[in-house]
Design a protein around this motif. Structure first.
Motif, PDB file in Angstrom:
ATOM      1  N   LYS A  15      58.596 143.971  38.995  1.00 35.79           N
ATOM      2  CA  LYS A  15      58.609 143.726  37.552  1.00 35.79           C
ATOM      3  C   LYS A  15      57.981 142.387  37.174  1.00 35.79           C
ATOM      4  N   ASN A  16      58.026 141.421  38.071  1.00 38.44           N
ATOM      5  CA  ASN A  16      57.538 140.078  37.748  1.00 38.44           C
ATOM      6  C   ASN A  16      56.009 140.062  37.750  1.00 38.44           C
ATOM      7  N   ARG A  17      55.416 140.144  36.564  1.00 39.51           N
ATOM      8  CA  ARG A  17      53.949 140.167  36.396  1.00 39.51           C
ATOM      9  C   ARG A  17      53.487 138.753  36.092  1.00 39.51           C
ATOM     10  N   VAL A  18      52.662 138.207  36.963  1.00 38.52           N
ATOM     11  CA  VAL A  18      52.302 136.788  36.924  1.00 38.52           C
ATOM     12  C   VAL A  18      50.826 136.643  36.537  1.00 38.52           C
ATOM     13  N   SER A  19      50.537 135.815  35.549  1.00 38.21           N
ATOM     14  CA  SER A  19      49.156 135.608  35.121  1.00 38.21           C
ATOM     15  C   SER A  19      48.479 134.540  35.970  1.00 38.21           C
ATOM     16  N   LYS A  42      43.266 138.519  37.026  1.00 37.58           N
ATOM     17  CA  LYS A  42      43.975 138.113  35.813  1.00 37.58           C
ATOM     18  C   LYS A  42      45.487 138.131  36.021  1.00 37.58           C
ATOM     19  N   PHE A  43      45.963 139.122  36.780  1.00 40.65           N
ATOM     20  CA  PHE A  43      47.391 139.279  36.994  1.00 40.65           C
ATOM     21  C   PHE A  43      47.660 139.685  38.438  1.00 40.65           C
ATOM     22  N   ARG A  44      48.923 139.564  38.818  1.00 39.00           N
ATOM     23  CA  ARG A  44      49.448 140.103  40.060  1.00 39.00           C
ATOM     24  C   ARG A  44      50.965 140.215  39.872  1.00 39.00           C
ATOM     25  N   GLN A 145      53.490 145.442  50.752  1.00 37.92           N
ATOM     26  CA  GLN A 145      52.885 144.112  50.705  1.00 37.92           C
ATOM     27  C   GLN A 145      53.837 143.225  49.922  1.00 37.92           C
ATOM     28  N   ASN A 146      54.412 142.238  50.600  1.00 40.35           N
ATOM     29  CA  ASN A 146      55.493 141.449  50.005  1.00 40.35           C
ATOM     30  C   ASN A 146      55.368 139.958  50.275  1.00 40.35           C
ATOM     31  N   CYS A 147      54.164 139.487  50.615  1.00 40.25           N
ATOM     32  CA  CYS A 147      54.052 138.063  50.944  1.00 40.25           C
ATOM     33  C   CYS A 147      53.534 137.221  49.773  1.00 40.25           C
ATOM     34  N   ALA A 148      53.009 137.863  48.709  1.00 45.78           N
ATOM     35  CA  ALA A 148      52.469 137.078  47.592  1.00 45.78           C
ATOM     36  C   ALA A 148      53.549 136.237  46.938  1.00 45.78           C
ATOM     37  N   GLY A 149      54.687 136.868  46.657  1.00 51.69           N
ATOM     38  CA  GLY A 149      55.768 136.152  45.991  1.00 51.69           C
ATOM     39  C   GLY A 149      56.625 135.324  46.914  1.00 51.69           C
TER      40      GLY A 149
END
Length: 338
Positions: A15-19, A42-44, A145-149
């Protein structure tokens, strides 16, 4: 011969959409900030602090359950997982995913070397495991894929140009022995000479499990990026062309090309090399960033949901992994979604 079908696919985005601004206002200039590899989407989406890879797969699998019933998953004889960042050292997520989804499969495999090409890689493994199986025998494949956050939001890593590129997400595929949505062929290649060129580094240097200062991140240099760009530009068209030749379809006649989503340059170069127009090459990069192994299932799920693929279309999945140590492709005649 046993015919394996990709019956359906489902995906999940946190749910956490990051600009991009979340990174831009803390970004520091580094030697790679102007490199085309690191032009930010633009987002991830970022996983929540307490959200595990198993949670993500369970949420992605909900779409399969909704359309096919829980038994489509619980009766599967094979479960294959790829997790970018395992929640627990030493142990893959496959066993816990099976428990969470109510599965009792004969085969549970956690694979790692497929990288961004894990989706076609997992299909090729299922094809081997279910050779000779009875009609209706099912398999589930999943990529998280769970390393971005987690890795790329560390205070120092967040300031690096590479940090804004990855996004988090998960995809689940349901396969069965049938001719409903047949796999037309698979192609995969290992390039052992490039294994080990993707590194995880800390400053000051230490092993990733050792205590100490300095945040761990993927180690890039300008010269290494040049090599990765050259390999990726070559490998994805090579495996796709080889598979096209084997199944008797020119690449320009593919109804849909779905690749991993590393950056805009790769996406453009791949469709030009394969002579596929942009409208037949779905692109989720600006909404999701680089989803690594989850890129193909998430992008294809979005394409199906948007009505961009119809029953009978020939779809090519193609990708390369890490610094170019693996590449794979799979072609399917899409049978449609119920």
């Amino acid at each position: 011969m046993t015919t394996l079908s990709l019956v359906d696919i489902a995906s999940y985005l946190p749910k956490n959409r990051v600009s991009a601004d979340w990174y831009a206002h803390v970004a520091e200039s580094d030697e790679l900030s102007d490199n085309v590899m690191f032009k930010a989407p633009k987002f991830r989406h970022h996983v929540a602090k307490d959200e595990t890879a198993v949670d993500m797969i369970e949420r992605a699998a909900a779409g399969i359950v909704e359309r096919h019933g829980a038994q489509a998953i619980t009766e599967a004889d094979v479960l294959i997982m790829h997790t970018q960042l395992p929640d627990l050292p030493f142990v893959g997520c496959g066993g816990e995913v099976a428990q969470r989804l109510g599965m009792k499969p004969t085969w549970i495999l956690d694979i790692h070397n497929g990288g961004c090409a894990a989706f076609p890689h997992m299909i090729s493994i299922v094809q081997k495991l279910l050779a000779g199986a009875a009609p209706g025998t099912k398999a589930v494949i999943a990529a998280a894929q769970n390393c971005a956050g987690q890795i790329f939001t560390q205070p120092h890593v967040r300031t690096l140009s590479q940090a804004a590129i990855p996004g988090d997400g998960a995809g689940v595929g349901l396969l069965e022995v049938s001719d409903a949505s047949p796999i037309l062929g698979v192609e995969w290649r290992n390039y052992g000479q490039y294994a080990g060129e993707m590194i995880y580094q800390c400053d000051p240097p230490r092993k990733y499990w050792e205590p100490g200062e300095g945040e761990g991140h993927v180690g890039f240099t300008e010269s290494k990026i040049v090599k990765v760009l050259a390999r990726g530009n070559r490998q994805v068209p090579e495996v796709a062309h080889a598979l096209c030749e084997r199944i008797g379809v020119a690449s320009k006649d593919l109804d849909l090309l779905v690749t991993n989503q590393p950056n805009r340059l790769f996406l453009r170069n791949w469709r030009e090399a394969l002579e596929v127009p942009a409208e037949r090459h779905p692109d989720t990069f600006d909404e999701c960033g680089n989803l690594f192994a989850a890129g193909i299932p998430v992008t294809f799920d979005h394409a199906v949901s948007e009505g961009r693929v119809k029953k009978g279309d020939i779809v090519m999945f193609a990708a390369f992994a890490h610094a170019g140590d693996f590449a794979g492709a799979t072609a399917v005649r899409w049978g449609g979604r119920p």
